[in-house]
Motif scaffolding. Structure first.
Motif, PDB file in Angstrom:
ATOM      1  N   ASN A   2      18.062  75.265  69.320  1.00 32.40           N
ATOM      2  CA  ASN A   2      18.576  76.811  68.984  1.00 32.40           C
ATOM      3  C   ASN A   2      16.982  77.157  69.058  1.00 32.40           C
ATOM      4  N   THR A   3      16.307  77.552  70.273  1.00 28.33           N
ATOM      5  CA  THR A   3      15.128  78.140  70.131  1.00 28.33           C
ATOM      6  C   THR A   3      14.835  79.634  70.293  1.00 28.33           C
ATOM      7  N   ASP A   4      16.025  80.512  70.376  1.00 26.87           N
ATOM      8  CA  ASP A   4      15.688  81.996  70.518  1.00 26.87           C
ATOM      9  C   ASP A   4      15.996  82.469  69.060  1.00 26.87           C
ATOM     10  N   ASN A   5      15.852  81.956  68.144  1.00 27.80           N
ATOM     11  CA  ASN A   5      15.884  82.348  66.525  1.00 27.80           C
ATOM     12  C   ASN A   5      17.142  83.089  66.318  1.00 27.80           C
ATOM     13  N   GLN A   7      21.152  82.733  64.983  1.00 25.69           N
ATOM     14  CA  GLN A   7      21.597  81.964  63.819  1.00 25.69           C
ATOM     15  C   GLN A   7      22.460  80.683  64.277  1.00 25.69           C
ATOM     16  N   PRO A   8      22.170  79.423  63.743  1.00 21.25           N
ATOM     17  CA  PRO A   8      22.897  78.379  64.130  1.00 21.25           C
ATOM     18  C   PRO A   8      24.283  78.734  63.759  1.00 21.25           C
ATOM     19  N   ASP A  37      23.543  72.945  68.032  1.00 19.31           N
ATOM     20  CA  ASP A  37      23.403  74.253  67.535  1.00 19.31           C
ATOM     21  C   ASP A  37      23.687  74.349  66.113  1.00 19.31           C
ATOM     22  N   TYR A  38      22.692  73.614  65.297  1.00 10.54           N
ATOM     23  CA  TYR A  38      22.914  73.318  64.071  1.00 10.54           C
ATOM     24  C   TYR A  38      21.394  73.442  63.247  1.00 10.54           C
ATOM     25  N   SER A  86      20.822  78.561  53.805  1.00 10.42           N
ATOM     26  CA  SER A  86      21.480  78.193  55.071  1.00 10.42           C
ATOM     27  C   SER A  86      21.402  79.493  55.867  1.00 10.42           C
ATOM     28  N   ARG A  87      21.523  79.382  56.955  1.00  6.23           N
ATOM     29  CA  ARG A  87      21.797  80.659  57.898  1.00  6.23           C
ATOM     30  C   ARG A  87      23.248  80.518  58.782  1.00  6.23           C
ATOM     31  N   GLY A  88      23.788  79.247  58.907  1.00  2.85           N
ATOM     32  CA  GLY A  88      24.881  78.795  59.673  1.00  2.85           C
ATOM     33  C   GLY A  88      26.047  78.984  58.772  1.00  2.85           C
ATOM     34  N   GLY A  89      27.299  78.742  59.457  1.00  2.00           N
ATOM     35  CA  GLY A  89      28.330  78.415  58.501  1.00  2.00           C
ATOM     36  C   GLY A  89      28.562  77.245  57.829  1.00  2.00           C
TER      37      GLY A  89
END
Length: 93
Positions: A2-5, A7-8, A37-38, A86-89
């Protein structure tokens, strides 16, 4: 990766306390997955061994890994710190 900022898709929260013997194996296992993607949130819960340095090493090498260092408060407090960052689910079983 995930390099484009963005959300994972999901976050992995790992409370860490004096686990230097097994920590590298755990983190290597996560890195070896084909899905990327985490984010991994490592919460150093006041470790007395080399676990904090190991966490810092992985965070330096892999942008998906983040480390938060705190005073010892137990696994529940460490998990809650990770959840707030955390930013992901999140999936809890």
């Amino acid at each position: 990766m995930n390099t484009d900022n963005r959300q994972p898709l999901f976050s992995i929260v790992i409370p860490v306390y004096n686990s230097e013997k097994y920590l590298r194996r755990c983190l290597d296992s996560i890195q070896d997955q084909t899905y990327t993607d985490y984010e991994v949130i490592l919460v150093d819960d006041g470790c007395k061994d080399s676990s904090p340095q190991i966490c810092d090493e992985y965070a330096t090498k892999d942008e998906r890994f983040m480390v938060f260092h705190c005073q010892n408060g137990g696994p529940s407090k460490a998990r809650n710190i990770g959840l707030t960052q955390s930013r992901g689910g999140i999936y809890c079983s």
